[in-house]
Design a protein around this motif. Structure first.
Motif, PDB file in Angstrom:
ATOM      1  N   MET A 404       1.040  -1.117  -0.092  1.00  0.00           N
ATOM      2  CA  MET A 404       0.021  -0.032  -0.272  1.00  0.00           C
ATOM      3  C   MET A 404       0.811   1.159   0.014  1.00  0.00           C
ATOM      4  N   THR A 405       2.061   1.378   0.671  1.00  0.00           N
ATOM      5  CA  THR A 405       2.885   2.419   0.723  1.00  0.00           C
ATOM      6  C   THR A 405       3.547   2.605  -0.650  1.00  0.00           C
ATOM      7  N   ALA A 406       3.865   1.639  -1.194  1.00  0.00           N
ATOM      8  CA  ALA A 406       4.532   1.924  -2.626  1.00  0.00           C
ATOM      9  C   ALA A 406       3.413   2.298  -3.425  1.00  0.00           C
ATOM     10  N   LEU A 407       2.335   1.613  -3.487  1.00  0.00           N
ATOM     11  CA  LEU A 407       1.080   2.415  -4.165  1.00  0.00           C
ATOM     12  C   LEU A 407       0.883   3.639  -4.093  1.00  0.00           C
ATOM     13  N   VAL A 408       0.716   4.405  -2.638  1.00  0.00           N
ATOM     14  CA  VAL A 408       0.757   5.469  -2.397  1.00  0.00           C
ATOM     15  C   VAL A 408       1.728   6.451  -2.975  1.00  0.00           C
ATOM     16  N   GLN A 409       2.886   6.110  -2.801  1.00  0.00           N
ATOM     17  CA  GLN A 409       3.934   6.836  -3.366  1.00  0.00           C
ATOM     18  C   GLN A 409       4.018   6.944  -4.734  1.00  0.00           C
ATOM     19  N   ASP A 410       3.576   5.809  -5.593  1.00  0.00           N
ATOM     20  CA  ASP A 410       3.801   5.922  -6.960  1.00  0.00           C
ATOM     21  C   ASP A 410       2.570   6.663  -7.374  1.00  0.00           C
ATOM     22  N   LEU A 411       1.335   6.761  -6.460  1.00  0.00           N
ATOM     23  CA  LEU A 411       0.101   7.629  -7.112  1.00  0.00           C
ATOM     24  C   LEU A 411       0.636   9.326  -6.828  1.00  0.00           C
ATOM     25  N   LEU A 412       1.192   9.488  -5.815  1.00  0.00           N
ATOM     26  CA  LEU A 412       1.792  10.868  -5.320  1.00  0.00           C
ATOM     27  C   LEU A 412       2.887  11.241  -6.478  1.00  0.00           C
ATOM     28  N   GLU A 413       3.608  10.493  -6.768  1.00  0.00           N
ATOM     29  CA  GLU A 413       4.636  10.762  -7.892  1.00  0.00           C
ATOM     30  C   GLU A 413       4.034  11.251  -9.099  1.00  0.00           C
ATOM     31  N   LEU A 414       2.997  10.287  -9.434  1.00  0.00           N
ATOM     32  CA  LEU A 414       2.199  10.610 -10.917  1.00  0.00           C
ATOM     33  C   LEU A 414       1.562  12.003 -10.592  1.00  0.00           C
ATOM     34  N   SER A 415       0.916  12.062  -9.611  1.00  0.00           N
ATOM     35  CA  SER A 415       0.254  13.439  -9.177  1.00  0.00           C
ATOM     36  C   SER A 415       1.016  14.574  -9.305  1.00  0.00           C
ATOM     37  N   ARG A 416       2.187  14.466  -8.711  1.00  0.00           N
ATOM     38  CA  ARG A 416       3.113  15.485  -8.775  1.00  0.00           C
ATOM     39  C   ARG A 416       3.624  15.954 -10.168  1.00  0.00           C
ATOM     40  N   ILE A 417       3.713  14.825 -11.137  1.00  0.00           N
ATOM     41  CA  ILE A 417       4.177  15.072 -12.383  1.00  0.00           C
ATOM     42  C   ILE A 417       3.030  15.802 -13.211  1.00  0.00           C
ATOM     43  N   ASP A 418       1.864  15.275 -12.892  1.00  0.00           N
ATOM     44  CA  ASP A 418       0.681  15.625 -13.674  1.00  0.00           C
ATOM     45  C   ASP A 418       0.525  17.381 -13.376  1.00  0.00           C
ATOM     46  N   ASN A 419       0.781  17.563 -12.127  1.00  0.00           N
ATOM     47  CA  ASN A 419       0.412  19.092 -11.641  1.00  0.00           C
ATOM     48  C   ASN A 419       1.717  19.870 -11.615  1.00  0.00           C
ATOM     49  N   LYS A 420       2.620  19.351 -12.385  1.00  0.00           N
ATOM     50  CA  LYS A 420       3.907  19.984 -12.707  1.00  0.00           C
ATOM     51  C   LYS A 420       4.666  20.491 -11.421  1.00  0.00           C
ATOM     52  N   GLN A 421       4.423  19.717 -10.200  1.00  0.00           N
ATOM     53  CA  GLN A 421       4.945  20.268  -9.205  1.00  0.00           C
ATOM     54  C   GLN A 421       6.498  19.409  -8.942  1.00  0.00           C
ATOM     55  N   ILE A 422       6.722  18.401  -9.910  1.00  0.00           N
ATOM     56  CA  ILE A 422       8.250  17.689  -9.688  1.00  0.00           C
ATOM     57  C   ILE A 422       9.314  18.721 -10.048  1.00  0.00           C
ATOM     58  N   HIS A 423      10.355  18.740  -9.208  1.00  0.00           N
ATOM     59  CA  HIS A 423      11.321  19.492  -9.573  1.00  0.00           C
ATOM     60  C   HIS A 423      12.789  18.666  -9.853  1.00  0.00           C
ATOM     61  N   LEU A 424      13.201  19.131 -11.104  1.00  0.00           N
ATOM     62  CA  LEU A 424      14.256  18.193 -11.845  1.00  0.00           C
ATOM     63  C   LEU A 424      15.483  19.287 -11.760  1.00  0.00           C
ATOM     64  N   GLU A 425      16.457  18.406 -11.141  1.00  0.00           N
ATOM     65  CA  GLU A 425      17.779  19.219 -11.253  1.00  0.00           C
ATOM     66  C   GLU A 425      18.626  18.894 -12.575  1.00  0.00           C
ATOM     67  N   LYS A 549       7.515   6.707 -18.233  1.00  0.00           N
ATOM     68  CA  LYS A 549       7.015   7.390 -19.328  1.00  0.00           C
ATOM     69  C   LYS A 549       7.015   8.690 -19.246  1.00  0.00           C
ATOM     70  N   GLU A 550       6.358   9.180 -18.235  1.00  0.00           N
ATOM     71  CA  GLU A 550       6.521  10.636 -17.861  1.00  0.00           C
ATOM     72  C   GLU A 550       7.698  11.139 -17.529  1.00  0.00           C
ATOM     73  N   LEU A 551       8.709  10.447 -16.801  1.00  0.00           N
ATOM     74  CA  LEU A 551       9.700  11.196 -16.571  1.00  0.00           C
ATOM     75  C   LEU A 551      10.779  11.142 -17.921  1.00  0.00           C
ATOM     76  N   MET A 552      10.588  10.193 -18.635  1.00  0.00           N
ATOM     77  CA  MET A 552      11.384  10.124 -20.220  1.00  0.00           C
ATOM     78  C   MET A 552      10.805  11.459 -20.696  1.00  0.00           C
ATOM     79  N   LEU A 553       9.767  11.694 -20.786  1.00  0.00           N
ATOM     80  CA  LEU A 553       8.970  12.664 -21.432  1.00  0.00           C
ATOM     81  C   LEU A 553       9.446  14.028 -20.961  1.00  0.00           C
ATOM     82  N   LEU A 554       9.852  14.184 -19.575  1.00  0.00           N
ATOM     83  CA  LEU A 554      10.198  15.385 -18.937  1.00  0.00           C
ATOM     84  C   LEU A 554      11.719  15.560 -19.320  1.00  0.00           C
ATOM     85  N   HIS A 555      12.401  14.536 -19.737  1.00  0.00           N
ATOM     86  CA  HIS A 555      13.714  14.571 -19.969  1.00  0.00           C
ATOM     87  C   HIS A 555      13.964  14.926 -21.574  1.00  0.00           C
ATOM     88  N   GLY A 556      12.642  15.092 -22.248  1.00  0.00           N
ATOM     89  CA  GLY A 556      12.986  15.426 -23.864  1.00  0.00           C
ATOM     90  C   GLY A 556      13.323  14.056 -24.348  1.00  0.00           C
TER      91      GLY A 556
END
Length: 583
Positions: A404-425, A549-556
């Motif tokens: 359940m923890t892994a599921l919630v973490q993955d959902l939060l990760e996708l939510s941050r990506i969808d809402n453009k809240q993820i910060h990439l260095e 998939k989402e992370l690859m798109l964010l990296h071009g």
């Protein structure tokens, strides 16, 4: 009452010259009066300064030296007259003029404000009060001077008289010039008017001669040109009609038009495709009876809203929405009905995917929660006293909690990506040591499952990309762990890296069960699993590939999957190669 344009032009000229003369005259009077005031005030201010420098406060000896235009008074600190050059105020009388009051209040010299157009207000003088202070800073005396401004008024009257005479002369000259000039304008207009009446009556007219190369001449040329262009205008109207028909024909939405009697007068080809018909019924009722939609033409024509505006009509595998609207004639009366048909199949499928997503989330959480609850109840019922059983149950509960923890973490990760809240260095990094680090971390799992690992890349080559180190590591771990988990034991894993067309390509292959062709296009959907039972057994959440998939798109970059059922899978990661920066 009919007024000729000639009279209007003359009146406009006269009004213009009157306004200009009044404005300029007012400005002249205003400026002259201001300068005259300033001159008088400057004089009395200088006089007061000289008296203060003189230091003799008995003004009797100045009576013969001061012009009758000026009255000079020496006042005490309370504003009472102590001495004078012979003004109207007597000794001991308190002066209550505004400048004296202001000077006493502020302990500073004060001059009366300029009173513009005082010739009309009756003001006959301007005055000035100069304060003389003692060593303690208190008022010792006030020198008060009044100046008669009759000469200023006389000067203003003289200027106004001159301006008035000039205004009268200008009006006579302007009126004469206006009559002559307006006649030059209105003569050709009268000729145009007479010929327009003949043309409106259907009579032929001769070409009107162009007598001047000005706007009137252009108007005459335009009039002569107008008759010859009537046929051209009709051609243009026909062309516009054909153009609109083409636009309707190639619209993405279906369009049908019915006249007031409900007869179909226009339909574009998209309607046939949407409805799935090769021919269309001739009237409104039959058209919509054939597609199973109950609508009343008269009610819609009367402006009643369509009750099913929010409903979706299903025809075959299409979802359609109908929009009905009335079009009006020149008298603003309902002249017919336009029907616009929108294909909302894509939106419906997206809605369905959202519903499936919610259902999947609920199911993924409900299963481990049910397990945890069941085991907890069993422990509470007495199984906790049996240590071996209790430890087994607690182990299962821990695994379900981790799931359940892994599921919630993955959902939060996708939510941050969808809402453009993820910060990439983004940094410039070499993919080769990072890939070796991931392989080293996963090697124990590869050995545990009995897999063989094949690695292929040029160890002398550098593979630089621009990206976030932790996110690139996450992508590689995700793909490689999937290959390890979903390959039957023992299996063969391959990790290959190469440069191609300014890209760094990483290929991860396995000899697993493969993916059916019909599932390949949906493999990146959230919670989509080819084998749901096996995926849950392996502990997967169904979100790993979506995140990758989402992370690859964010990296071009991009991620692709090639697979055949029963023969394994190849995951291709395509990173843009970092451009070498010149120092």
């Amino acid at each position: 009452m009919r007024t000729s344009i000639q009279l209007k032009i003359v009146l406009i000229y006269l009004c213009t010259i009157i306004i200009i003369m009044l404005i300029s005259g007012t400005y002249i009077v205003y400026s002259t009066e201001e300068r005259s005031y300033e001159s008088v005030q400057s004089t009395i201010e200088n006089m007061a300064e000289n008296i203060e420098e003189r230091g003799n406060w008995n003004l009797d000896d100045l009576s013969n030296q001061v012009d009758d235009q000026y009255d000079i008074y020496c006042l005490d600190s309370e504003g009472r007259v102590q001495s004078t050059t012979g003004g109207k105020l007597s000794i001991g009388e308190r002066v209550k003029e505004e400048v004296v009051v202001r000077a006493k209040r502020t302990k500073k010299s004060a001059t009366a404000e300029i009173s513009h157009f005082s010739v009309f207000t009756g003001s006959e003088y301007t005055d000035h009060a100069r304060v003389v202070l003692n060593k303690q800073g208190d008022i010792e005396r006030i020198i008060y001077i009044k100046a008669n401004i009759v000469d200023v008024h006389n000067n203003i009257f003289s200027i106004m008289k001159t301006i008035t005479i000039g205004l009268v002369l200008a009006m006579f000259i302007t009126g004469f010039c206006g009559i002559v000039f307006s006649n030059m304008i209105t003569s050709p207009i009268k000729a145009l008017t007479n010929n327009s009446k003949k043309l409106a009556a259907g009579n032929s007219i001769n070409r009107i001669p162009v007598e001047a190369a000005d706007e009137i001449g252009e108007l005459t040329q335009s009039f002569n040109y107008m008759a010859s262009q009537l046929s051209t205008t009709m051609e243009v109207i026909t062309s516009e009609k054909n153009k609109l028909e083409k636009i309707f024909e190639h619209m993405a939405d279906g369009v049908m038009a019915f006249n007031r009697q409900g007869v179909l007068i226009h339909v574009n080809s998209v309607c046939y495709e949407m409805i799935g018909a090769t021919s269309m019924a001739p009237n409104f009722e039959e058209v919509f009876e054939n597609i199973g939609l109950e609508v009343n033409f008269e009610e819609l024509l009367a402006g009643k809203p369509y009750e099913g505006a929010d409903q979706t009509l299903t025809i075959g595998d299409r979802y359609l929405k109908m929009h009905f609207d009335v079009y009006l004639n020149a008298k603003k009366e309902a002249d017919g009905l336009v029907v616009v048909i929108q294909d909302v199949t894509k939106q419906q499928k997206l809605d369905q995917m959202r519903k499936e997503f919610v259902a999947n989330v609920s199911h993924e959480l409900r299963t481990p929660l049910t397990t945890v609850k069941s085991y907890t109840e069993t422990l509470l019922d007495g199984a906790i006293d049996e240590k071996e059983t209790a430890m087994h149950f607690l182990g299962v509960m821990e695994k379900e909690a981790d799931r359940m923890t892994a599921l919630v973490q993955d959902l939060l990760e996708l939510s941050r990506i969808d809402n453009k809240q993820i910060h990439l260095e983004f940094v410039r990094l070499n993919l080769k040591p990072l890939l070796e680090e991931v392989l080293e971390a996963q090697y124990i799992h590869i050995i545990k499952h009995g897999h063989q690992l094949q690695v292929g890349y040029d160890k002398k080559e550098e593979y630089f990309i621009e990206g976030d180190l932790s996110r690139i590591r996450q992508i590689l771990h995700n793909i490689l762990s999937n290959a390890i988990k979903y390959s039957p034991e023992p299996g063969t894993l391959g990790v290959y890296m190469k440069k191609e067309n300014a890209c760094i390509i990483v290929e991860i292959t396995d000899t697993g069960m493969g993916i059916p062709e019909e599932d390949l296009e949906r493999i990146f959907e959230r919670f989509y699993r080819v084998d749901k039972a096996r995926s849950r057994k392996m502990g997967g959440t169904g979100l790993g590939l979506s995140i990758a998939k989402e992370l690859m798109l964010l990296h071009g970059g991009d991620i692709k999957i090639e697979s055949q059922l029963g023969q394994g899978t190849k995951v291709i990661l395509n990173f843009p190669e970092a451009v070498m920066k010149m120092l």
